[in-house]
Design an enzyme around this catalytic site. Structure first.
Site, PDB file in Angstrom:
ATOM      1  N   GLY A 179      -0.821   7.042   4.510  1.00 15.68           N
ATOM      2  CA  GLY A 179       0.133   7.310   3.450  1.00 15.68           C
ATOM      3  C   GLY A 179       1.257   8.270   3.780  1.00 15.68           C
ATOM      4  O   GLY A 179       2.086   8.549   2.919  1.00 15.68           O
ATOM      5  N   SER A 205      -4.872   1.129  14.740  1.00 13.62           N
ATOM      6  CA  SER A 205      -4.477  -0.125  14.093  1.00 13.62           C
ATOM      7  C   SER A 205      -2.963  -0.296  14.139  1.00 13.62           C
ATOM      8  O   SER A 205      -2.216   0.649  14.366  1.00 13.62           O
ATOM      9  CB  SER A 205      -4.950  -0.122  12.644  1.00 13.62           C
ATOM     10  OG  SER A 205      -4.510   1.051  12.006  1.00 13.62           O
ATOM     11  N   ALA A 207       0.457  -1.488  11.905  1.00 10.44           N
ATOM     12  CA  ALA A 207       0.852  -1.280  10.513  1.00 10.44           C
ATOM     13  C   ALA A 207       0.305  -2.396   9.638  1.00 10.44           C
ATOM     14  O   ALA A 207       0.296  -3.564  10.049  1.00 10.44           O
ATOM     15  CB  ALA A 207       2.367  -1.261  10.420  1.00 10.44           C
ATOM     16  N   ASP A 267      -8.128   1.103  -4.258  1.00 10.48           N
ATOM     17  CA  ASP A 267      -8.999   1.511  -3.175  1.00 10.48           C
ATOM     18  C   ASP A 267      -9.874   2.640  -3.655  1.00 10.48           C
ATOM     19  O   ASP A 267      -9.417   3.681  -4.063  1.00 10.48           O
ATOM     20  CB  ASP A 267      -8.268   1.860  -1.881  1.00 10.48           C
ATOM     21  CG  ASP A 267      -7.147   2.830  -2.073  1.00 10.48           C
ATOM     22  OD1 ASP A 267      -7.002   3.733  -1.271  1.00 10.48           O
ATOM     23  OD2 ASP A 267      -6.403   2.667  -3.076  1.00 10.48           O
ATOM     24  N   SER A 275     -15.150   1.999   5.295  1.00 10.13           N
ATOM     25  CA  SER A 275     -14.190   1.415   6.220  1.00 10.13           C
ATOM     26  C   SER A 275     -13.925   2.351   7.405  1.00 10.13           C
ATOM     27  O   SER A 275     -14.025   1.958   8.576  1.00 10.13           O
ATOM     28  CB  SER A 275     -12.889   1.135   5.451  1.00 10.13           C
ATOM     29  OG  SER A 275     -11.831   0.886   6.321  1.00 10.13           O
TER      30      SER A 275
END
Lengths: 504, 504
Positions: A179, A205, A207, A267, A275
């Site tokens: 974020g 990861s 985007a 979420d 996760s």
């Protein structure tokens, strides 16, 4: 039909990218549709000698496939590992039994451990539809998840994917609860830790919704899509790496769930914790620092919410064998100056190389996180971490390590620069009172990031800074006039993306 | 781009039936995908001069569409009322705001009335994805719906669709809470009521998961896909009709929700009540009898569950201006002998015509429901309804009315008969102790019902009946040897579809 009376078809690759959804294309007048009673949106089980998947039927008119053929979307083709003209047989899939546990959850019953494992295995095998994935996530959010359920979910996610092992007692890792644009501390932290002798095989990861993921940024500096063997070679040689996790299939079900969570824009802490921690366990990590930026436009909005999340990360970490240290940080504005792969890579290099004009917020945030991780890994005593990290950065060890890692991953590159720029200036004299991280990120994406690695935004001011009328606030970077125009149009509609108040 | 800088494309009809899901097919290398940053599974807003829809992007390779074209699935084509080669422009859809209320529901906040209206309007306009529809239904089931919410949902469903009005103070209606094969009382009840002078403009559905819906059965006797004008003409002339509701678009959002509920196999009382009552209000009905069959393989399994449902139907009915009388009936075995459109139509004719060998259970159930409805409509005093209904049936008035209605709807037909039959016989002497309604329905579907109207099952025995070894239990009917074989194969795997116990 084959000799066993099964409905057979020849497989055809359609070349239709439906994202992760397996779709099968057949004609309404084909024998199989008639005999099996399949119609548009039927769930169809497709079985070859090698594999078996469930796909959703789209009915096509002639021209696309023959009545004896079944066309497959790219996702279905890959899941089935199919070949052109290969024989397959089609049938009605059995009801997915684990969906019963999802229904039970909807009606107020907690999951048992084996429920969650079965659910995740079925999801991993592509047996869940979007409708069922959404029901799972919604039920978890609506009914809540107790600690046992979160631990069970985390363990199940690990079991469904690959799991790496390393010949080190301590394997360090870091994570940021997203974020915050530009918060590209990972390459710097990895360089410091590896230079200090701590094993840190980092997978990152690309985007998903942001203008750049760590993997996108690193890709402007070196190759990141290494397979497991290549990754091991880099880690053995340099003690660390920064590679794209997607090539290694850690906790693959998580990607499915993240896609649906994003679509719903929900979420829950439970999903987030499972996760993050499942990926750490699967990566073989033992000690993890987790950066939780808090701010009005960050993922976590209040210190209270950050505290609850931090506690849950630690407790679940304990149960799955991870030493977790959450660090709550300031998430009120972007970190560094660049937003977008190449612009962020430039900041990373400036900090690691020790350039005098390197963004100090990115440098200090990296030292903080690396310091905590050094302490957690037992490399230095409590309170000594930041000092140690600063030293490794200051004397050039981190910079040499970053270069060595890039060389080992396939050779170091110079990040590209953009062909189109547009400067946004202050409309009046005053003081910067706010930067809207979400809208800056959106503008960077409209300018082409991350697909065009040179695209993005270069920030020239920070909150609290005084500016003169006409002073540059930030520069848009793009690779085509169209995209530059597109981002400018967005900025014209959102003039308050940087708020200038009266001079302080 | 057009003169306003909007991304334009030419529309192409792909001829791909994705059921109700609007899909747009574009090439990855097309200008619009690049400039707007669309990728597989992006949500895309498509706007023409006439309409605007949101579709999901599937990315195709060349050969399907030109880079200047956007292909549309059948659902998208129809929603957009598109023409070949028509100009459209594409953009990012704004977030659907009502999804925020769904998120709030997930996290424990009840819906307000205007939330539900906005949600249903957005669903009706095709703005909800399957993922969002599933989240809505799951959240409703998990968090529960209070009475105000059920009333709000019912009212909103009515507002989103068409609403019929009739020049009668009392407009009768009936409904059955599904799950019982052969329970085809509607044409008989309508004939009795209309013959007794009560206005009963009945709209019925086609089969969704069953071997026959009332509309499918009636279609073997007359035309059922009447538009509103034609329907009015029939009702004015005969006082009643039995037409397919799908042509009239009452509460269209309900169809979307039913599809997702079916996929999840969850149905809450709240959704059921809103679904049933909204269609009754929209049809202009004032007095409704609702048949709730209870049995181990019926939709409602226990008398307690039936009672709770009955109470909710009455209370919500009251709030939306409907007089509702729920009738809990025996749902332990199929009603009548036929299962499948034509076979059920044959039973309907036999009962209405007063044939001596007409199935008495279908006759008695029809008299019960018609009697209750006559009382509810005020045609006769309390307790007199069944006597009156029996009289209308016995003296031929109902039969003449059914014929007149069929004539008015487009002419009466003789139901078709099957070309293939197979008789299943008792494997031993004994007594029939159980009939599995669900599996009988499944076998009837495998034999071709309802697509082949003559296909299905003809039952020769009932629970409690004594049978000899080799005595016929039921006959399978099909239109092709393949389908007959398919249904026989299923029967071979489920020999206990009719249970024969020791002689009583």
């Amino acid at each position: 039909m084959d000799s066993l009376g099964r409905s057979t078809v020849l497989l055809k690759r359609m070349g239709i990218d439906t994202h992760e959804e397996p779709i099968v294309y057949m004609r309404a007048d084909c024998d199989v549709c008639r005999s099996e009673g399949f119609s548009a949106h039927s769930r169809v089980m497709i079985t070859t000698e090698r594999a078996s998947i469930i796909a959703t039927l789209n009915v096509v008119r002639d021209g696309f496939v023959l009545p004896t053929e079944a066309g497959l979307s790219e996702a279905a083709w890959q899941l089935l590992d199919a070949e052109s003209g290969q024989l397959a047989f089609l049938s009605h899939p059995r009801p997915v039994e684990s969906v019963g546990a999802v229904r039970a959850k909807i009606f107020g019953h907690a999951f048992r451990d084996d429920d969650l494992l079965q659910i995740l295995q079925d999801m991993g095998a592509g047996r869940y539809t979007d409708i069922e994935l959404s029901a799972f996530l919604t039920a978890c959010a609506a009914a809540g998840m107790n600690l046992d359920e979160v631990v069970g979910l985390t363990r199940s996610m690990v079991q469904v994917g690959q799991r790496l092992t390393w010949d080190h007692r301590i394997v360090a890792d870091k994570h940021c609860v997203g974020g915050l644009p530009g918060n590209r501390t990972t390459p710097i932290v990895v360089s410091i830790l590896a230079a200090a002798g701590v094993c840190i095989p980092k997978t990152s990861s690309r985007a998903i919704t942001s203008p750049a993921g760590t993997a996108d940024t690193m890709e402007t500096l070196t190759k990141v899509d290494l397979d497991l063997t290549a990754m091991r070679r880099v880690v053995e040689r340099e003690g660390g790496c920064i590679v794209w996790g997607g090539a290694i299939q850690l906790s693959p079900v998580d990607d499915l769930l993240i896609r649906v969570e994003r679509a719903l824009d929900i979420d829950s802490d439970a999903q987030l914790v499972a996760s993050v921690l499942s990926k750490k366990v699967a990566a073989g990590s033992t000690h993890v620092v987790i950066d939780i930026p808090v701010g009005p436009t960050a993922k976590v909005r209040t210190p209270e919410a950050a505290h609850v999340l931090a506690r849950l990360l630690q407790r679940v970490g304990q149960d799955v064998g991870l030493v977790v240290r959450p660090i709550v940080t300031d998430g009120s504005q972007p970190i560094g100056r660049g937003i977008g792969p190449a612009l962020e890579a430039r900041d990373v290099i400036a900090v690691t190389r020790g350039d005098r004009d390197a963004p100090s917020d990115l440098k200090e945030r990296s030292i903080l996180l690396a310091g905590e991780l050094l302490e957690l890994a037992g490399t230095c005593g409590a309170g000594r971490g930041p000092v140690e990290a600063r030293a490794v950065l200051a004397d050039g060890r981190a910079w040499r390590k970053l270069q060595a890692i890039c060389e080992a991953q396939g050779g170091m590159r110079t990040p590209p620069t953009s062909t189109q720029q547009f400067e946004v200036t202050a409309p009046a004299r005053g003081s910067v009172t706010g930067l809207d991280s979400r809208r800056l990120a959106r503008a960077a994406k409209l300018a082409g990031a991350p697909a065009d690695p040179a695209a993005g935004i270069d920030l020239h001011v920070r909150v609290g800074q005084s500016v003169e009328n006409g002073q540059p606030l930030f520069t848009l970077h793009a690779q085509s006039p169209g995209e530059l125009a597109y981002a400018r149009e967005y900025l014209a509609l959102h003039a308050d993306i940087i708020v200038i108040g009266p001079s302080s």
